[in-house]
Design a protein around this motif. Structure first.
Motif, PDB file in Angstrom:
ATOM      1  N   ALA B  66      34.136  36.849  44.730  1.00  0.00           N
ATOM      2  CA  ALA B  66      35.129  37.646  43.986  1.00  0.00           C
ATOM      3  C   ALA B  66      35.937  38.396  45.031  1.00  0.00           C
ATOM      4  CB  ALA B  66      34.443  38.629  43.044  1.00  0.00           C
ATOM      5  N   ASN B 177      40.702  42.631  41.514  1.00  0.00           N
ATOM      6  CA  ASN B 177      39.656  41.820  40.932  1.00  0.00           C
ATOM      7  C   ASN B 177      38.323  42.542  41.034  1.00  0.00           C
ATOM      8  OD1 ASN B 177      38.484  39.474  39.864  1.00  0.00           O
ATOM      9  ND2 ASN B 177      38.072  38.715  41.908  1.00  0.00           N
ATOM     10  N   SER B 180      35.615  41.642  38.694  1.00  0.00           N
ATOM     11  CA  SER B 180      34.760  40.511  39.059  1.00  0.00           C
ATOM     12  C   SER B 180      33.728  40.913  40.110  1.00  0.00           C
ATOM     13  CB  SER B 180      35.619  39.361  39.580  1.00  0.00           C
ATOM     14  OG  SER B 180      36.569  38.991  38.610  1.00  0.00           O
ATOM     15  N   VAL B 230      35.038  33.941  41.041  1.00  0.00           N
ATOM     16  CA  VAL B 230      35.097  34.777  39.845  1.00  0.00           C
ATOM     17  C   VAL B 230      36.360  35.629  39.975  1.00  0.00           C
ATOM     18  CG1 VAL B 230      33.876  36.430  38.399  1.00  0.00           C
ATOM     19  CG2 VAL B 230      32.590  34.825  39.826  1.00  0.00           C
ATOM     20  N   ASP B 231      37.211  35.518  38.981  1.00  0.00           N
ATOM     21  CA  ASP B 231      38.491  36.214  39.072  1.00  0.00           C
ATOM     22  C   ASP B 231      38.875  36.678  37.677  1.00  0.00           C
ATOM     23  OD1 ASP B 231      40.924  37.214  40.081  1.00  0.00           O
ATOM     24  OD2 ASP B 231      41.165  35.497  41.421  1.00  0.00           O
ATOM     25  N   THR B 290      43.341  31.171  42.371  1.00  0.00           N
ATOM     26  CA  THR B 290      42.128  31.927  42.700  1.00  0.00           C
ATOM     27  C   THR B 290      41.596  31.464  44.044  1.00  0.00           C
ATOM     28  OG1 THR B 290      40.496  30.373  41.833  1.00  0.00           O
ATOM     29  CG2 THR B 290      41.527  31.874  40.242  1.00  0.00           C
ATOM     30  N   SER B 308      36.542  33.252  34.749  1.00  0.00           N
ATOM     31  CA  SER B 308      37.519  34.340  34.732  1.00  0.00           C
ATOM     32  C   SER B 308      37.293  35.321  33.594  1.00  0.00           C
ATOM     33  CB  SER B 308      38.942  33.780  34.621  1.00  0.00           C
ATOM     34  OG  SER B 308      39.230  32.954  35.712  1.00  0.00           O
ATOM     35  N   ILE B 309      37.659  36.548  33.871  1.00  0.00           N
ATOM     36  CA  ILE B 309      37.540  37.648  32.913  1.00  0.00           C
ATOM     37  C   ILE B 309      38.948  37.990  32.426  1.00  0.00           C
ATOM     38  CG2 ILE B 309      36.852  40.064  32.635  1.00  0.00           C
ATOM     39  CD1 ILE B 309      34.993  39.545  35.163  1.00  0.00           C
ATOM     40  N   ILE B 326      32.828  41.562  31.195  1.00  0.00           N
ATOM     41  CA  ILE B 326      32.253  41.612  32.552  1.00  0.00           C
ATOM     42  C   ILE B 326      30.757  41.337  32.479  1.00  0.00           C
ATOM     43  CG2 ILE B 326      31.852  43.095  34.554  1.00  0.00           C
ATOM     44  CD1 ILE B 326      34.401  44.606  33.847  1.00  0.00           C
ATOM     45  N   THR B 329      30.067  37.703  31.902  1.00  0.00           N
ATOM     46  CA  THR B 329      30.291  36.891  33.097  1.00  0.00           C
ATOM     47  C   THR B 329      29.088  36.985  34.030  1.00  0.00           C
ATOM     48  OG1 THR B 329      32.655  37.291  32.903  1.00  0.00           O
ATOM     49  CG2 THR B 329      31.855  36.569  35.054  1.00  0.00           C
TER      50      THR B 329
END
Lengths: 367, 354, 332
Positions: B66, B177, B180, B230-231, B290, B308-309, B326, B329
């Motif tokens: 991230a 980010n 993440s 993770v983004d 990303t 992704s969030i 979050i 994830t």
């Protein structure tokens, strides 16, 4: 005649307590038409110092501090407006997202990407903007319209937030070197100054203090306050834009900034003319003479557009000799203005000294 | 146990612009210290945290990345006590006027981004949005003080404070980010009590917003078998197109496209279904935007995934996320990692037809 | 110094065809370095300094290629159609002259335009080498040329084509000449194909895997009438790059350069460049990453046949570089 011999009340100072008060005033939300938060602070501040305090039908706080002694005294009205520019929620799109409209003059380019406080409970919200990734370069050349912006208070519903509520930029007050950075310095600086003048009212005049409402939507509070006070002299204490920024070309290329309105660090701004008032020359002379003999820096605000409560006062009843004295502030009507403590201090000093030497003789000569 | 909300608030209150991630890296380092077995900082400033697996040496490795860098501004010149600036990372100049910032000069100086009055701008910049090169930053100091405190190349961070809002949402700067980074941290938390065969390298990457240099060089150095970026992705909000955005609070997205290994994508879907973690498939037809873009082509190449969030108002100082997304994830990552067999790579196939 | 610069800039060597300038540089440095080699892409690499295992490996890079054109078609009348190598801009071409590797000279002009208020595209331009027919034309498809313009010195300001980045090459050569001893192992890389995407530095950096990377290249200035806004000017010292559009210099490297310049009282400027990048980006992103920065020579009129630099900046860049590499380096 020195100032000291005409008043027993010592001159007010700007110290930590005054700055703390300004912080509370600036962080309060009082969009034109709903000034109650600032009004409550003002009332609590002036109550111990005055017997004659009224809240009129529009919400102006009218405070009278009569002078002392047998001599005839001038009735001097001072006005500082409590209201600020802001927003009103106009429609709930659902799920915590509201349409809104602006109250007072706000450049729509100042809105995207800001946090806001909604309602008396200061419910936090944000005005978002489309991610840059989803915009086209053409799109980025046009201003984001207010129609396409929303106030977002988070997911779900909230009984505390409803259509009709006001909102302001959520900017915390901070001290920055010689400066103050805050929202609503226009005109909480004036309100804070007027509170000090009430607390330290010179005894040679009858001080009529009006903490006015609805200045930002047409000087409406001052109009009725002036009618009620029926003063001999009117002085608006406001904040005026300082546009003392460099030009794009820079001074070296002939790009001198000739339209700065006022400058920071140059002291209180004495008005000669704006679109609402031509300042009374006797008051101008008195203020300038006072500043020069007391060694208080001052500047003449560049004559031009704009208007303050002085406009409404001067047109009251059969007319009132009026003037405005403003504290210069950069970035008026945005989320964060910047003003210098020294300009505030000098404005308070100039007003207090000038009031302390005001006698009816001032108006004896014709305008 | 890491408390998500206070941790995330401190993450987004700490500066760390691209290329200058040290302040936020130190915060992450201290949080990851008890959660990992080994830590290091790459030559480009990425933070590597190793959580060792339980299988016999040598173990396969999954890299979860991230980026921790934030967008901001940089001083280009000083004129009469005002700063002229340029951007670091993609910024829409239309969100800048009136923003509060911190200028990282010889000491940190609070400031505000200023849109000069029209009459001080050249013709062509008077109407409509004022371009970035015409905006100024005012730090409230007199010109002499500014010249002592600030020099060209100094960085400027947004100073918008975190805004905690209803419905378990948080708004603020740098949630792209850091949200993440928080997810990676919660994942490491969950892995404390889970058995996992694989080694896990949690990586907080540097410079994603500029060159993706952190992910590229860290992946080259660590040579993982699998990599997950993770983004954040675009949250549905007023004025965004429906087909490119995802609602807040309704789950994460699983990326699909050339930066993503189809077999790995299928495995993530399976785990999400199994644990009833809500997700949407996010199509990324070209560059995923990303770290996966750089991770995938490190050294010999790495099978790569993007999780992704959803986040509203990306690249503004009031980005907004739902905490629930979050947590989901983090949970998906930890479940996926603990299910990784030692022979997962043998079974992983590119063939979508089978 | 002036004659070295003149020799370097007047050599025709567009990206991918650096042989001539490489040979020139090789003759200048062969006796100065511990070792000189040429890698697979044609980068010329000279090594000097300590070779203890503790020695820091510092890569210096200046690119020796230049922008130019390449012939795409010779028409029946003997006119040469072309495309560009690197960032050639159209408005510098009209009436300009080029010189091919074999010495053939030509002038660039364009077809009659429908709209005279806009610039012709490259496909509307051609080179006239004085040939009367295709048969008569000495240029073949694929032949390359660079701008043809002599070196001039206006006092301390020198002007030429290819100052980008032969001036960097000159800085590296002079630095190598003056470097008596170094605890570091210093690689002087004269890189190829920078103008078409930092290709030489990319492979050179991978091969060398240095501990620190420094590019020496030109940067724009903001000191011309109503030019673009940039706080860099000619004669105010070499520019220590903080960022450009392709990289953020490693802050530790920037601090190292700034502190060294301050201590040695060498004038410098801090550079924030909003267009373009240098070999430093390629070095930074190689393998597991390399702390990298750049020392720039402020230059006016970049990518025109009349690029101008100030020799005082060049002299100070050499001094700064010498200070940097001749001492032990500990990045913060």
């Amino acid at each position: 005649m020195s100032a000291d011999s005409t008043t027993k009340n010592p001159a007010p100072k700007i110290r930590a307590a005054q700055t703390r008060l300004l912080r509370r005033l600036c962080e309060a939300c009082a969009v034109s038409g709903d000034e109650s938060e600032v009004r409550a602070i003002v009332l609590a501040q002036v109550r111990p110092h005055a017997d004659d305090i009224q809240v009129d039908a529009l919400g102006n706080v009218l405070v009278i501090r009569p002078g002392r002694g047998r001599k005839k005294r001038l009735r001097v009205m001072l006005a500082a407006h409590m209201d600020e520019i802001g927003f009103m929620l106009t429609h709930h799109d659902g799920d915590g997202i509201f349409r809104f409209d602006t109250v007072g003059g706000i450049d729509p380019r100042q809105l995207p990407g800001k946090s806001v406080w909604v309602g008396h409970d200061h419910i936090p919200g944000v005005i978002g903007a489309k991610p840059i990734h989803l915009t086209t370069s053409n799109e980025r050349k046009s201003t984001i319209s207010i129609d396409s912006l929303r106030i977002d208070i988070g997911l779900g519903s909230n009984t505390k937030v409803k259509v009709g509520d006001r909102a302001t930029f959520a900017t915390k007050f901070s001290r920055v070197g010689p400066s103050i950075r805050a929202k609503a310095l226009d005109d909480r600086l004036g309100v804070a100054t007027l509170i000090e003048l009430v607390k330290h009212a010179p005894e040679n005049i009858d001080l009529l203090a009006a903490f006015t409402v609805q200045e930002e939507v047409g000087l409406r509070g001052a109009q009725v306050a002036a009618y009620a006070f029926n003063p001999d002299v009117g002085i608006a204490v406001d904040s005026t834009p300082a546009m003392d920024l460099p030009t794009w070309e820079g001074a070296g290329d002939g790009g001198e900034n000739s339209r700065y309105n006022t400058r920071l660090d140059a002291g209180p701004a004495i008005y000669l003319a704006d679109s609402a008032t031509l300042a009374d020359p006797r008051l101008v002379r008195h203020l300038v003479d006072t500043a020069e003999s007391a060694n208080i820096p001052y500047q003449i605000r560049q004559p031009g557009g704009g208007g303050t409560d002085a406009g409404a006062i001067s047109r009251s009843r059969s007319g009132v000799p009026s003037i405005s004295v403003s504290i210069p502030g950069r970035y008026t009507h945005t989320a964060a203005g910047i003003a210098r403590v020294s300009d505030w201090r000098n404005t308070l000093a100039l007003l207090h000294t000038a009031l302390s030497t005001m006698t009816p003789d001032l108006l004896a000569i014709d305008r | 146990m890491t408390e998500l909300l206070p941790f995330l608030k401190s993450l987004i209150s700490t500066s760390g612009l691209s290329g200058h991630e040290a302040p936020v890296r130190e915060l992450i380092e201290s949080t990851w210290q008890p959660l990992t077995d080994e830590m290091s900082v790459s030559r480009l400033g990425s933070l590597h945290g190793l959580k060792k697996g339980s299988s016999a040496d040598p173990r396969p490795t999954i890299l979860i990345a991230a980026h921790m860098d934030a967008i901001g501004l940089m001083v280009t010149s000083i004129q009469d006590g005002f700063l002229r600036v340029t951007e670091i990372g993609g910024l829409d100049a239309r969100v800048l006027p009136g923003q509060l910032v911190t200028v990282h000069g010889r000491r940190d100086l609070p400031g505000v981004i200023v849109q000069p009055p029209a009459h001080l701008l050249p013709p062509g910049a008077k109407d409509g949005p004022v371009p970035l090169n015409h905006l100024l930053v005012d730090v409230g100091l007199r010109p002499r003080q500014v010249n002592q405190q600030v020099r060209n190349g100094d960085l400027i961070s947004f100073s918008q404070e975190p805004v905690q809002m209803q419905g378990e949402t948080l708004a603020g700067r740098s949630l792209d980010n850091r949200a993440s980074v928080a997810a990676l941290t919660l994942c490491l938390d969950e892995l404390q009590t889970r058995d996992h065969a694989w080694d896990v390298w949690a990586v907080a990457t540097s410079q994603e917003e500029v060159t993706m240099g952190g992910a590229r060089t860290s992946a080259f150095h660590l040579r993982p078998e699998l990599a997950v970026a993770v983004d954040v992705t675009w949250g549905k909000s007023p004025s965004t197109p429906d087909h490119k955005t995802f609602p807040l609070g309704r789950g994460l997205t699983l990326g699909w496209g050339p930066n993503i290994h189809p077999g790995l994508h299928a495995s993530f879907k399976k785990v999400a279904d199994q644990f009833e973690i809500p997700y949407a498939t996010e199509v990324m037809p070209r560059h995923s935007g990303t770290d996966a873009f750089a991770l995938q082509v490190a050294a010999h190449g790495v099978p790569t995934m993007v999780v992704s969030i959803p986040l509203r108002y990306m690249h503004t100082p009031v980005e907004m996320v739902a905490l629930k997304d979050i947590r989901r994830t983090a949970h998906l990552l930890s479940e996926f990692i603990s299910q990784l067999d030692i022979d997962y790579m043998d079974k992983l196939t590119l063939d979508e037809l089978s | 110094m002036k004659s070295l610069i003149q020799e370097l800039v007047e050599t025709i060597s567009p990206s991918g065809y650096e042989a001539k300038v490489r040979e020139l540089i090789r003759t200048k440095i062969e006796t100065l370095a511990d070792e000189v080699q040429v890698d697979a892409l044609g980068n010329l690499i000279a090594v000097k300094g300590g070779n203890e295992s503790s020695a820091k490996r510092i890569m210096l890079a200046a690119h020796m290629d230049e922008i130019g054109i390449i012939a795409t078609h010779i028409d029946e009348a003997g006119f040469v159609r072309f495309t560009t190598i690197g960032g050639v801009s159209r408005h510098t071409c009209i009436g300009g002259r080029v010189r091919f590797l074999d010495g053939t000279q030509g002038v660039i002009y364009y077809e009659k335009l429908e709209n005279t208020s806009s610039l012709p595209t490259f496909s509307q331009m051609y080179v006239d080498v004085g040939a009367a027919s295709r048969k008569d034309c000495p240029v073949r498809v694929g032949d390359v040329a660079a701008f043809d313009r002599d070196f001039s010195a206006y006092g301390d300001r020198v002007v030429s084509k290819a100052m980008d980045d032969r001036i960097g090459v000159a800085v590296l050569i002079e630095t190598l000449r003056k470097l008596k001893k170094s605890p570091n192992q210093v690689y002087f890389v004269f890189s190829v194909q920078e103008e078409v995407g930092l290709r030489g530095a990319t492979t050179a950096a991978f091969g060398l895997d240095p501990d620190i990377g420094i590019a020496v290249d030109v940067t724009r200035s903001g000191d011309t009438p109503k030019g673009h806004k940039m706080d860099v000017s000619l004669g105010s010292g070499p520019a220590i790059k903080v960022r450009d559009s392709g990289m953020l210099s490693d802050p530790k490297v920037v601090d190292w350069m700034v502190n060294t310049a301050d201590d040695a009282k060498i004038p410098y400027q801090l550079e924030v460049l909003e267009g373009g990048t240098t070999d430093a980006r390629a070095i930074q992103l190689t393998r597991a990453g390399v702390p990298a920065g750049c020392i720039s020579i402020p230059c006016r009129y970049i990518h025109t046949p009349s690029e101008m630099v100030d020799l005082n900046d060049v002299k100070n860049a050499i001094e700064l570089l010498l200070e940097l590499i001749s001492q032990e380096v500990e990045l913060g």
